[in-house]
Each structure stands twice: as C-alpha cells, then as structure tokens.
Scaffold this motif. Structure first.
Motif, PDB file in Angstrom:
ATOM      1  N   HIS A  33       0.810  -1.176  -0.767  1.00 62.10           N
ATOM      2  CA  HIS A  33      -0.019  -0.155   0.151  1.00 62.10           C
ATOM      3  C   HIS A  33       0.572   1.276   0.079  1.00 62.10           C
ATOM      4  CE1 HIS A  33       0.486   1.708   3.663  1.00 62.10           C
ATOM      5  NE2 HIS A  33      -0.235   2.653   3.331  1.00 62.10           N
ATOM      6  N   SER A  34       0.319   2.085   0.533  1.00 60.97           N
ATOM      7  CA  SER A  34       1.697   3.558   0.358  1.00 60.97           C
ATOM      8  C   SER A  34       0.526   4.355   0.646  1.00 60.97           C
ATOM      9  CB  SER A  34       2.002   3.717  -0.503  1.00 60.97           C
ATOM     10  OG  SER A  34       1.279   4.273  -1.396  1.00 60.97           O
ATOM     11  N   PHE A  35       0.107   5.560   0.122  1.00 60.13           N
ATOM     12  CA  PHE A  35      -0.709   6.508   0.788  1.00 60.13           C
ATOM     13  C   PHE A  35      -1.940   6.344   1.020  1.00 60.13           C
ATOM     14  CE2 PHE A  35      -0.230   7.154  -4.020  1.00 60.13           C
ATOM     15  CZ  PHE A  35      -1.069   6.437  -4.397  1.00 60.13           C
ATOM     16  N   ILE A  36      -2.552   5.151   1.261  1.00 58.53           N
ATOM     17  CA  ILE A  36      -3.738   4.961   1.766  1.00 58.53           C
ATOM     18  C   ILE A  36      -4.107   5.368   3.592  1.00 58.53           C
ATOM     19  CG2 ILE A  36      -5.193   2.530   2.784  1.00 58.53           C
ATOM     20  CD1 ILE A  36      -4.160   1.016  -0.368  1.00 58.53           C
ATOM     21  N   CYS A  37      -2.473   5.493   3.534  1.00 58.92           N
ATOM     22  CA  CYS A  37      -3.034   5.663   5.623  1.00 58.92           C
ATOM     23  C   CYS A  37      -2.028   6.570   5.663  1.00 58.92           C
ATOM     24  CB  CYS A  37      -2.873   4.594   5.966  1.00 58.92           C
ATOM     25  SG  CYS A  37      -2.258   4.500   7.227  1.00 58.92           S
ATOM     26  N   HIS A  38      -1.688   6.725   5.279  1.00 60.31           N
ATOM     27  CA  HIS A  38      -0.118   8.690   5.549  1.00 60.31           C
ATOM     28  C   HIS A  38      -0.928   9.195   6.924  1.00 60.31           C
ATOM     29  CE1 HIS A  38       2.692   8.092   2.549  1.00 60.31           C
ATOM     30  NE2 HIS A  38       2.822   7.341   2.941  1.00 60.31           N
ATOM     31  N   SER A  39      -2.121   9.975   6.266  1.00 58.55           N
ATOM     32  CA  SER A  39      -2.710  10.656   7.544  1.00 58.55           C
ATOM     33  C   SER A  39      -3.602  10.414   7.806  1.00 58.55           C
ATOM     34  CB  SER A  39      -3.204  11.552   6.489  1.00 58.55           C
ATOM     35  OG  SER A  39      -4.698  11.731   6.341  1.00 58.55           O
ATOM     36  N   GLY A 160       8.740   8.886  -2.719  1.00 59.30           N
ATOM     37  CA  GLY A 160       8.097   8.591  -1.544  1.00 59.30           C
ATOM     38  C   GLY A 160       8.909   8.022  -0.795  1.00 59.30           C
ATOM     39  N   HIS A 161       9.050   8.023   0.539  1.00 59.16           N
ATOM     40  CA  HIS A 161       9.125   7.183   1.744  1.00 59.16           C
ATOM     41  C   HIS A 161      11.330   6.744   1.570  1.00 59.16           C
ATOM     42  CE1 HIS A 161       5.242   5.174   2.142  1.00 59.16           C
ATOM     43  NE2 HIS A 161       5.389   5.759   0.942  1.00 59.16           N
ATOM     44  N   LEU A 162      11.833   5.690   2.143  1.00 54.67           N
ATOM     45  CA  LEU A 162      13.081   5.698   1.943  1.00 54.67           C
ATOM     46  C   LEU A 162      14.178   5.113   1.180  1.00 54.67           C
ATOM     47  CD1 LEU A 162      13.746   6.660   5.411  1.00 54.67           C
ATOM     48  CD2 LEU A 162      13.701   8.518   4.126  1.00 54.67           C
ATOM     49  N   GLU A 171       7.409  -0.681   6.138  1.00 55.41           N
ATOM     50  CA  GLU A 171       6.618  -1.879   5.309  1.00 55.41           C
ATOM     51  C   GLU A 171       6.677  -1.550   4.148  1.00 55.41           C
ATOM     52  OE1 GLU A 171       3.955  -1.485   9.383  1.00 55.41           O
ATOM     53  OE2 GLU A 171       4.589  -3.536   8.785  1.00 55.41           O
ATOM     54  N   ARG A 172       7.483  -0.696   3.350  1.00 48.24           N
ATOM     55  CA  ARG A 172       7.682  -0.690   1.887  1.00 48.24           C
ATOM     56  C   ARG A 172       8.143  -1.594   1.287  1.00 48.24           C
ATOM     57  NH1 ARG A 172       3.630   1.425   4.612  1.00 48.24           N
ATOM     58  NH2 ARG A 172       3.587   3.930   3.519  1.00 48.24           N
ATOM     59  N   TRP A 173       8.517  -2.950   1.770  1.00 46.84           N
ATOM     60  CA  TRP A 173       9.245  -4.070   1.105  1.00 46.84           C
ATOM     61  C   TRP A 173       8.214  -5.125   0.877  1.00 46.84           C
ATOM     62  CZ3 TRP A 173      10.387  -8.936   3.293  1.00 46.84           C
ATOM     63  CH2 TRP A 173      11.098  -8.965   3.081  1.00 46.84           C
ATOM     64  N   GLN A 183      11.081  -2.296  -3.319  1.00 39.93           N
ATOM     65  CA  GLN A 183      10.632  -1.473  -2.266  1.00 39.93           C
ATOM     66  C   GLN A 183      10.288  -0.199  -3.232  1.00 39.93           C
ATOM     67  OE1 GLN A 183      14.621  -3.243   0.558  1.00 39.93           O
ATOM     68  NE2 GLN A 183      15.389  -1.562  -0.471  1.00 39.93           N
ATOM     69  N   GLU A 184       9.408   0.104  -2.222  1.00 45.34           N
ATOM     70  CA  GLU A 184       8.904   1.506  -3.102  1.00 45.34           C
ATOM     71  C   GLU A 184      10.143   2.848  -2.814  1.00 45.34           C
ATOM     72  OE1 GLU A 184       4.983   2.602  -1.162  1.00 45.34           O
ATOM     73  OE2 GLU A 184       4.884   4.668  -2.062  1.00 45.34           O
ATOM     74  N   GLY A 185      10.714   2.791  -1.765  1.00 39.68           N
ATOM     75  CA  GLY A 185      11.236   3.812  -2.194  1.00 39.68           C
ATOM     76  C   GLY A 185      11.906   3.833  -3.078  1.00 39.68           C
ATOM     77  N   LEU A 289       6.188  11.111  -5.877  1.00 39.06           N
ATOM     78  CA  LEU A 289       5.503  10.177  -6.356  1.00 39.06           C
ATOM     79  C   LEU A 289       5.934   8.717  -5.522  1.00 39.06           C
ATOM     80  CD1 LEU A 289       8.535  10.347  -8.806  1.00 39.06           C
ATOM     81  CD2 LEU A 289       6.311  11.462  -9.892  1.00 39.06           C
ATOM     82  N   HIS A 290       4.781   7.459  -5.588  1.00 39.55           N
ATOM     83  CA  HIS A 290       4.359   7.210  -4.959  1.00 39.55           C
ATOM     84  C   HIS A 290       3.864   5.472  -5.865  1.00 39.55           C
ATOM     85  CE1 HIS A 290       4.832   8.051  -0.788  1.00 39.55           C
ATOM     86  NE2 HIS A 290       4.582   9.738  -1.601  1.00 39.55           N
ATOM     87  N   PHE A 291       4.144   4.126  -5.630  1.00 39.44           N
ATOM     88  CA  PHE A 291       3.522   3.052  -5.452  1.00 39.44           C
ATOM     89  C   PHE A 291       2.799   2.403  -4.204  1.00 39.44           C
ATOM     90  CE2 PHE A 291       7.147   4.447  -7.896  1.00 39.44           C
ATOM     91  CZ  PHE A 291       7.217   4.338  -9.278  1.00 39.44           C
TER      92      PHE A 291
HETATM   93 ZN    ZN Z   1       4.073   5.556  -0.593  1.00 38.23          ZN
END
Ligand code: ZN
Length: 399
Positions: A33-39, A160-162, A171-173, A183-185, A289-291
């Motif tokens: 996921h990614s921006f599904i829950c940032h805020s 986005g991310h590192l 948890e972008r892996w 890895q999303e970053g 930029l995100h995935f």
């Molecule tokens: Zn993301």
C-alpha cells in the motif's frame, strides 16, 4: 484502537501479478500500500501537547496566525465559500471553527482562549488584492519556446519513503522467494531520476527533495522513544511494551518501537522535507511519487493479483477531527488562501489524462468516502489531507 487506521488490505503483505518485473516496467505500479493511510493514523493518534493550551497535531508547532494578515482582501466571499465547501471541508466542521459572514470569515485560533482570526473578503474579483506567494502560477510564467514548454518552471521531485535499509521498517518492502526485494522507496527514486531528465529536456528546473536512500531528518527512532511512550499512554495503553515480539505480533502497533519508528520515518521525515521545500528549494510545483500495492493474503502463502489502477491526490477533504487541531486548521486556511488548488487541480487532471491514455488503467475507487473527495474532470483525482500535500507551501500533485 489504532488498527482502523489501516484499510483492510493495508497491513497485510501485497500481492503481485505473475511476471512481476515485467509488470513493474509496463505499469509502474506496485509495492505494499502506501498513501492509503498516511494521515489516517493521525486522526486516531492523540498527540501529546507541549503545553496544556496547545492543541497541535503530531510533531506540529504552534501556528503563526499573523501570517494570514497578508491575505486580507485577496479573496471574495464566493470563492472562499466554494473552496471551503467543495474542496477543503467536504466532511463538514464544528460550527465554532469557521464562520462565513457577508464581509468576513471568522476562524477559531484556539478554543481554550476563545481567540479568533478575522479575514476580510475582497468586495469583487476586480478589486481584490494580489495573492502573496513565493511560487509562480502557470499564468505568471514568461511565455516559453515551443520546444521548451516548461522553461522557468521550478519542479521539485519528492520520491516517497526512504527505501534502502529502511524499506522493511517502513513496511514498503516485499520479496517473492529469494528474488531481489521490491522496495517502494527505491522505485520512486528511480522514477524520479527518469522523470528529472525528461522534465529538464522540456526546460524545467528540477530539484530533488530526496536523491538517495537516506532520511532528510537527522532524528532516528530512538530519539522518539519517550514521546512514543507518552503518546501510547495518552491513547489508552497504560504500560506500553518496549518491543515487537515478531512480525505477526497483533499488538505491535501498541509498542514503543513501532510508534517511535513511525514518528521517525513518517512524521519527522515528512516535516523535514517540508522545511526543505519551503525554506530552501522554493519550487513552483512538487510532484510526490508513490507506488501502491494490493494485499497478498496469507503472508506464508502469498497470492498475486492482476488488479491494477492509479489515482492522484491534491490537498483537501479535511476530516472534522483534523480540523480540530489548531495547526492543521491554520495550514488548511493558509493553503486555501494561497490558491494552490487553482494550479494543482488542472495539473493533476492533465497528468491523469496522459497517464490514462498511456496505461489504459482504470481509476482507483476508494472503498469509502470517509477521507477523500473526488475532484476535477478526469475521474482519477481525489482531494485528501496528507502531511506532504498540506505542508509543502506550493502546488503539490501526489501521484
Ligand atoms: Zn507510498
């Protein structure tokens, strides 16, 4: 308590279609996921205030309401009401927060002290004062040569991310068998570098908010252990555990480790990126930029999916709970008054239309309308209040 901050597919591992690497190249989609829950986390996580009267969000600072004096008589009542009702406060707000009168708007600065900011409207479009801002609107740019349509436009790319060694913590892996982990970053950075060259060819001045796999923030998770403990106690975990037992620990979100890590890689990192954008880079536009990825079911027996889609976000659609924080309400009003939306919406729609043409992907549909509001004409753009889209003081298109 904090579990609802994740959408159902959110904490589980992602699924990937067969022929994953091919899929990456063709559709530039993937990863957890990614921006599904940032805020979304923010609204469930009650922050710890520095002083009792301060009512600010996680790692936020006391708003400087005086800044809004520069926006007196720069907006008409009609335009203000439209932006409040249709873009920024689409979920409503408590009646004492914002009051739109005939000639003024009254905005609550702090409930405990019952202090208000009064914004005076311009009488008409023709009589309104110019909007103060550091970035250039599309209209204000000098006319460009046909082969350099983006001349004079300053674009900051925000992968986005590192990624790198931080990807697992974020948890972008994910990994299929013993293949190279995805890895999303890292993907976002690769895409940013490809994009930078293309944008420069078109004449844009491109900068990077992040151009390696290291954090911008000098802080690390250990710096937030005490804050994490206090936040957990305030959120109803009287004796928080120090550590996560294992990756399947059902209560890992209630540990000091998990909370201090999220304070590091999300809140501290994005706030530092905002400082870089606002005080050093001064771009006319930020592209984040995100995935995303779908859940992959049972982590011990992952299943892959062909489901694919894309969408873009601009700032807006603040939740009632978010508007309760003095800093978020202030940032919302400042953003509204800067008219970033007038730039970012047509941009997002144009990007969406081009991406839809190239990829033939359908628009993502959020399962609920609790945190987003569809805006624009393309069908792919949503308003949503994310840290980056709120804090970067210029138009932001979040891909
Ligand atoms: Zn993301």
């Amino acid at each position: 308590m904090m579990k609802e901050c994740r959408s159902p597919n959110d904490k589980v591992s992602p699924r990937f279609p067969r022929g994953a690497s091919d899929f990456v190249i063709r559709h530039l989609s993937l990863v957890r996921h990614s921006f599904i829950c940032h805020s979304a986390f923010l609204l469930l996580l009650i922050p710890v205030a520095l002083e009792a009267a301060d009512n600010v969000s996680v790692l936020g600072s006391k708003p400087k309401w005086d800044v809004l004096e520069h926006y007196q008589e720069t907006i008409t009542r009609d335009e203000f009401a439209h932006l409040i009702n249709d873009v920024y406060c689409t979920h409503g707000f408590a009646p004492d927060l914002i009051e739109v009168n005939t000639d003024t708007a009254r905005i609550l600065m702090n409930r405990e002290s019952q202090s208000f900011f009064t914004l005076r409207f311009a009488k008409s479009d023709s009589s309104r004062d110019p909007v103060p801002r550091l970035w250039h609107s599309a209209k204000s740019l000098p006319s460009a040569k046909p082969d350099k349509p983006l001349s004079s436009l300053r674009i900051a790319l925000d992968p986005g991310h590192l990624g790198g060694e931080w990807a697992k913590m974020e948890e972008r892996w994910f990994q299929v068998g013993s293949t190279q982990p995805v890895q999303e970053g890292d993907l976002a950075l690769k895409v940013a570098r490809l994009l930078a060259a293309r944008l420069r060819e078109l004449g844009a001045k491109v900068s990077f908010v992040r151009n390696n796999n290291e954090p911008i923030t000098p802080k690390r998770p250990d710096d937030f252990r005490e804050l994490a403990r206090k936040i957990l106690i305030k959120n109803g975990v009287p004796q928080p555990r120090a550590d996560v037992l294992d990756p399947n620990d059902p209560e890992k979100e209630q540990t000091i480790r998990w909370q201090s890590e999220i304070l590091f890689y999300r809140y501290s990192e994005i706030r530092r990126r905002a400082a870089l954008v606002n005080f050093k880079l001064h771009p006319d536009l930020v592209l984040c930029l995100h995935f995303n990825a779908e859940g992959w079911g049972d982590p011990n027996n992952p299943t892959l999916t062909d489901t694919n889609h894309f969408h873009l976000l601009v700032n807006g659609s603040f939740l009632q709970q978010e508007l309760e924080y003095d800093d978020e309400r202030f940032e919302m009003i400042r953003r509204l008054l800067s008219r970033a939306y007038d730039e970012e919406l047509p941009l997002a729609d144009a990007v969406a239309t081009a991406m839809a043409r190239e990829t033939q992907l359908p628009p993502y549909q959020y399962p609920t309308t609790n945190s987003t509001t569809k805006v624009g004409a393309s069908g792919y753009v949503y308003a949503r209040n994310l840290l980056a889209t709120r804090l970067y003081r210029c138009p932001v298109v979040y891909c």
